[in-house]
Write a protein that holds these residues in place. Structure first.
Motif, PDB file in Angstrom:
ATOM      1  N   GLU A   1       9.351  17.008 -28.547  1.00  0.00           N
ATOM      2  CA  GLU A   1      10.561  16.421 -27.969  1.00  0.00           C
ATOM      3  C   GLU A   1      10.300  15.973 -26.535  1.00  0.00           C
ATOM      4  N   LEU A   2       9.548  16.782 -25.812  1.00  0.00           N
ATOM      5  CA  LEU A   2       9.231  16.457 -24.425  1.00  0.00           C
ATOM      6  C   LEU A   2       8.389  15.186 -24.347  1.00  0.00           C
ATOM      7  N   MET A   3       7.444  15.021 -25.243  1.00  0.00           N
ATOM      8  CA  MET A   3       6.603  13.819 -25.246  1.00  0.00           C
ATOM      9  C   MET A   3       7.432  12.571 -25.547  1.00  0.00           C
ATOM     10  N   GLU A   4       8.391  12.691 -26.460  1.00  0.00           N
ATOM     11  CA  GLU A   4       9.273  11.564 -26.762  1.00  0.00           C
ATOM     12  C   GLU A   4      10.101  11.178 -25.540  1.00  0.00           C
ATOM     13  N   ILE A   5      10.604  12.165 -24.836  1.00  0.00           N
ATOM     14  CA  ILE A   5      11.393  11.912 -23.631  1.00  0.00           C
ATOM     15  C   ILE A   5      10.545  11.227 -22.577  1.00  0.00           C
ATOM     16  N   ILE A   6       9.305  11.690 -22.413  1.00  0.00           N
ATOM     17  CA  ILE A   6       8.402  11.093 -21.424  1.00  0.00           C
ATOM     18  C   ILE A   6       8.116   9.638 -21.761  1.00  0.00           C
ATOM     19  N   GLU A   7       7.876   9.342 -23.022  1.00  0.00           N
ATOM     20  CA  GLU A   7       7.595   7.960 -23.434  1.00  0.00           C
ATOM     21  C   GLU A   7       8.795   7.057 -23.181  1.00  0.00           C
ATOM     22  N   GLU A   8       9.993   7.552 -23.483  1.00  0.00           N
ATOM     23  CA  GLU A   8      11.197   6.759 -23.228  1.00  0.00           C
ATOM     24  C   GLU A   8      11.368   6.504 -21.733  1.00  0.00           C
ATOM     25  N   GLU A   9      11.097   7.505 -20.937  1.00  0.00           N
ATOM     26  CA  GLU A   9      11.217   7.355 -19.485  1.00  0.00           C
ATOM     27  C   GLU A   9      10.182   6.359 -18.956  1.00  0.00           C
ATOM     28  N   ARG A  10       8.979   6.397 -19.503  1.00  0.00           N
ATOM     29  CA  ARG A  10       7.938   5.452 -19.068  1.00  0.00           C
ATOM     30  C   ARG A  10       8.378   4.011 -19.320  1.00  0.00           C
ATOM     31  N   GLU A  11       8.978   3.781 -20.479  1.00  0.00           N
ATOM     32  CA  GLU A  11       9.449   2.430 -20.798  1.00  0.00           C
ATOM     33  C   GLU A  11      10.535   1.986 -19.820  1.00  0.00           C
ATOM     34  N   GLU A  12      11.423   2.898 -19.455  1.00  0.00           N
ATOM     35  CA  GLU A  12      12.478   2.563 -18.500  1.00  0.00           C
ATOM     36  C   GLU A  12      11.910   2.326 -17.105  1.00  0.00           C
ATOM     37  N   VAL A  13      10.940   3.126 -16.696  1.00  0.00           N
ATOM     38  CA  VAL A  13      10.337   2.980 -15.370  1.00  0.00           C
ATOM     39  C   VAL A  13       9.600   1.648 -15.261  1.00  0.00           C
ATOM     40  N   ASP A  14       8.966   1.223 -16.331  1.00  0.00           N
ATOM     41  CA  ASP A  14       8.245  -0.056 -16.304  1.00  0.00           C
ATOM     42  C   ASP A  14       9.188  -1.221 -16.013  1.00  0.00           C
ATOM     43  N   LYS A  15      10.446  -1.080 -16.351  1.00  0.00           N
ATOM     44  CA  LYS A  15      11.435  -2.145 -16.138  1.00  0.00           C
ATOM     45  C   LYS A  15      12.080  -2.073 -14.748  1.00  0.00           C
ATOM     46  N   MET A  16      11.845  -1.007 -14.003  1.00  0.00           N
ATOM     47  CA  MET A  16      12.526  -0.794 -12.719  1.00  0.00           C
ATOM     48  C   MET A  16      11.795  -1.453 -11.548  1.00  0.00           C
ATOM     49  N   THR A  17      12.583  -1.722 -10.500  1.00  0.00           N
ATOM     50  CA  THR A  17      12.000  -2.223  -9.253  1.00  0.00           C
ATOM     51  C   THR A  17      11.528  -1.025  -8.426  1.00  0.00           C
ATOM     52  N   SER A  18      10.752  -1.305  -7.383  1.00  0.00           N
ATOM     53  CA  SER A  18      10.250  -0.211  -6.552  1.00  0.00           C
ATOM     54  C   SER A  18      11.382   0.504  -5.821  1.00  0.00           C
ATOM     55  N   GLU A  19      12.437  -0.224  -5.437  1.00  0.00           N
ATOM     56  CA  GLU A  19      13.583   0.403  -4.777  1.00  0.00           C
ATOM     57  C   GLU A  19      14.298   1.377  -5.722  1.00  0.00           C
ATOM     58  N   GLN A  20      14.464   0.976  -6.958  1.00  0.00           N
ATOM     59  CA  GLN A  20      15.105   1.846  -7.948  1.00  0.00           C
ATOM     60  C   GLN A  20      14.263   3.105  -8.181  1.00  0.00           C
ATOM     61  N   ILE A  21      12.953   2.919  -8.226  1.00  0.00           N
ATOM     62  CA  ILE A  21      12.059   4.057  -8.428  1.00  0.00           C
ATOM     63  C   ILE A  21      12.162   5.021  -7.253  1.00  0.00           C
ATOM     64  N   ASP A  22      12.161   4.482  -6.018  1.00  0.00           N
ATOM     65  CA  ASP A  22      12.285   5.330  -4.833  1.00  0.00           C
ATOM     66  C   ASP A  22      13.601   6.105  -4.830  1.00  0.00           C
ATOM     67  N   CYS A  23      14.674   5.430  -5.181  1.00  0.00           N
ATOM     68  CA  CYS A  23      15.994   6.072  -5.228  1.00  0.00           C
ATOM     69  C   CYS A  23      16.001   7.206  -6.259  1.00  0.00           C
ATOM     70  N   ASN A  24      15.456   6.944  -7.424  1.00  0.00           N
ATOM     71  CA  ASN A  24      15.388   7.976  -8.465  1.00  0.00           C
ATOM     72  C   ASN A  24      14.498   9.139  -8.050  1.00  0.00           C
ATOM     73  N   PHE A  25      13.401   8.822  -7.377  1.00  0.00           N
ATOM     74  CA  PHE A  25      12.505   9.864  -6.913  1.00  0.00           C
ATOM     75  C   PHE A  25      13.215  10.799  -5.940  1.00  0.00           C
ATOM     76  N   GLU A  26      14.017  10.242  -5.040  1.00  0.00           N
ATOM     77  CA  GLU A  26      14.758  11.056  -4.079  1.00  0.00           C
ATOM     78  C   GLU A  26      15.771  11.967  -4.792  1.00  0.00           C
ATOM     79  N   LYS A  27      16.425  11.436  -5.805  1.00  0.00           N
ATOM     80  CA  LYS A  27      17.378  12.246  -6.575  1.00  0.00           C
ATOM     81  C   LYS A  27      16.662  13.398  -7.284  1.00  0.00           C
ATOM     82  N   ILE A  28      15.532  13.066  -7.887  1.00  0.00           N
ATOM     83  CA  ILE A  28      14.763  14.084  -8.601  1.00  0.00           C
ATOM     84  C   ILE A  28      14.250  15.147  -7.639  1.00  0.00           C
ATOM     85  N   GLU A  29      13.815  14.718  -6.469  1.00  0.00           N
ATOM     86  CA  GLU A  29      13.311  15.655  -5.476  1.00  0.00           C
ATOM     87  C   GLU A  29      14.396  16.653  -5.071  1.00  0.00           C
TER      88      GLU A  29
END
Length: 136
Positions: free
Chosen positions: A86-114
């Motif tokens: 299940e964890l691997m499936e979640i990671i793959e789905e997240e990778r696909e979403e991250v590939d579509k994101m801009t660097s600003e969106q990634i930075d914002c998400n990283f701050e939330k996760i942190e």
């Protein structure tokens, strides 16, 4: 188990008392019997709610809060709830979403996760400290 016996004894006593009072005043007898039933139901509901928020340790059978990661009695570490597949499936789905994101969106998400990770680490540290204090 002792609590259940004492609750049952109180219930039986109130029912017998209610039946005895029925001979003198039917309204008072019914009130006592009803009160005994209500108290019994309330204690059952309370116990069920308490048990719903807890889990038993598989090692020592101690009751711990549902959110506990470590058993307060023996130190058993509860396993993560997510399986590897299940964890691997979640990671793959997240990778696909991250590939579509801009660097600003990634930075914002990283701050939330942190922020979330820091909070989780603090909670884990607090649980470990409490466990160690209890062991002393």
């Amino acid at each position: 188990m002792k609590i259940r016996k004492s609750i049952f004894c109180c219930f039986c006593t109130s029912e017998v008392l209610g039946i005895a009072v029925l001979f003198f005043s039917w309204k008072a007898g019914i009130a006592i019997i009803s009160a005994g039933i209500v108290l019994l139901l309330a204690s059952i509901i309370k116990k069920d709610r308490q048990m719903a928020d807890t889990k038993k340790c598989p090692q020592c059978k101690a009751v711990n809060p549902l959110k506990a990661r470590i058993c307060a009695e023996c130190g058993y570490a509860y396993a993560a709830e997510t399986k590897e597949e299940e964890l691997m499936e979640i990671i793959e789905e997240e990778r696909e979403e991250v590939d579509k994101m801009t660097s600003e969106q990634i930075d914002c998400n990283f701050e939330k996760i942190e922020e979330i990770i820091v909070d989780e680490v603090r909670v884990c540290d607090r649980e470990i400290e409490e466990f160690l204090k209890e062991q002393e």
